[in-house]
Scaffold this active site. Structure first.
Site, PDB file in Angstrom:
ATOM      1  N   UNK A  19      43.162  -1.895 -67.572  1.00 35.50           N
ATOM      2  CA  UNK A  19      42.000  -2.026 -68.275  1.00 35.50           C
ATOM      3  C   UNK A  19      42.533  -3.454 -69.591  1.00 35.50           C
ATOM      4  O   UNK A  19      41.726  -3.557 -70.175  1.00 35.50           O
ATOM      5  CB  UNK A  19      42.098  -0.995 -68.729  1.00 35.50           C
ATOM      6  N   ASP A  53      28.629   4.301 -71.053  1.00 34.81           N
ATOM      7  CA  ASP A  53      29.694   4.171 -69.899  1.00 34.81           C
ATOM      8  C   ASP A  53      29.001   4.034 -69.245  1.00 34.81           C
ATOM      9  O   ASP A  53      29.584   3.195 -67.980  1.00 34.81           O
ATOM     10  CB  ASP A  53      30.544   5.726 -69.779  1.00 34.81           C
TER      11      ASP A  53
END
Length: 349
Positions: A19, A53
């Protein structure tokens, strides 16, 4: 994995890992500003658009959640890398409060010199994780790419009342985190060359613990934590969570800030639960873990929970063998930001 007599290390094929390869949040906001406008999202069936999200679209009495997540290798083992990527890709559906994932489109970037059997191992790990979480790869897309990439476009379904967003945080809520922090630093430790290991005051036993704990965290589905939340809500006969997100590339403070901004509240983070030794190692590696911005890969859920039910929630999380750290609280209305407490406590797991 080997290519002829040459040992292939996936992490050496990229400059940014997991990430940490994502665009910073401020640059992301600038990227989409004015391109996708509020007017574009006026359709009454679009319940959640940018800034959460996953997007949520209403259709025929159900809601459809759509998200996509692709990143670079964070480990050298291709099978484990596939599992981590699947864990990370599916997490955003769980972070919207939905348990039913109806399919995943796998997305893979393949360097020309990367043997196809290595890519197959990544896909195998990805699919095995999907199977373990009641879903499957239903298609996908591959490209030739300088850096190896793996991830997926994930679709979930559910009822509108099940949806949780970043925007429901209430004053008085407590924030419960379901995984420790420190995966970025732990995996950086795994990439230290042999000739430099003596420069770090750490035993081989400690090193193995740190790396294996990070891999355990990154391959543990957030499905278990969400199921525990739902079980706790059944137990008390009321909603416990007012808002929900997961902790990934922007760190705990970055993702808390998104919740605070979307809910127009002030969130105070007063606890940073970290993998053993990662706080001191993060300083050595130049990571922002202790500032709250350490990039996490496949991190835990962050639940904004009603304080009166926090013990019920923690109990069900622990029964499900999930972590349950009370990391902060919602202090007051207004300001729309998250801050670290002046006396923030750091604990090691």
């Amino acid at each position: 994995m080997e290519r002829g007599n040459e040992k292939i290390k996936l992490t050496e094929l990229v400059k940014l890992h997991g990430u940490a390869c994502k665009l910073p949040s401020t640059e992301l906001e600038f990227l989409v500003k004015g391109i996708v406008t509020d007017d574009d999202l006026l359709d009454k069936n679009i319940l959640v658009g940018l800034g959460d999200d996953a997007s949520i679209i209403k259709r025929n009495g159900l809601v459809i959640a759509k998200t996509v997540d692709v990143f670079t290798p964070i480990v050298d083992d291709p099978y484990i890398q596939g599992k981590i990527a699947a864990c990370n890709s599916t997490s955003d559906i769980y972070a919207m409060g939905l348990l039913d994932i109806v399919g995943v489109l796998a997305i893979v970037g393949i360097p020309e010199k990367l043997p196809i059997h290595v890519v197959r191992e990544m896909l195998k790990g990805f699919q095995d994780f999907c199977r373990e979480n009641k879903t499957t790869i239903v298609g996908g897309h591959t490209i030739l790419n300088p850096w190896p990439l793996i991830g997926g476009a994930v679709t979930g379904v559910g009822r509108e009342e099940e949806v949780l967003t970043k925007a429901g945080v209430k004053v008085g809520d407590v924030l419960i985190l379901t995984k420790p922090l420190g995966t970025q630093t732990a995996m950086a430790l795994s990439r230290i060359p042999e000739e430099f290991k003596d420069l770090i005051s750490i035993t081989e036993e400690e090193r193995d613990y740190i790396i294996n704990k990070a891999i355990e965290i990154m391959t543990t589905s957030n499905r278990y934590a969400l199921k525990a939340l739902r079980k706790a809500e059944e137990r008390v006969g009321d909603k416990i969570a007012n808002a929900l997100t997961d902790i990934t590339g922007f760190g705990i403070l970055g993702h808390s800030n998104e919740m605070a901004k979307n809910s127009n509240v002030l969130i105070e983070i007063n606890l940073l639960p970290c993998i053993k030794r990662t706080p001191e190692l993060s300083r050595l590696f130049g990571h922002a873990l202790l500032d709250g911005y350490g990039a996490e890969t496949a991190g835990g859920l962050l639940i904004s929970a009603k304080e009166e039910y926090k013990d019920n929630l923690i109990d069900e999380l622990e029964k499900a063998k999930c972590y349950a750290f009370e990391v902060g609280r919602v202090v007051k209305k207004g300001e729309g930001k998250a801050v670290l407490s002046k006396d923030v406590k750091v604990i090691e797991i």
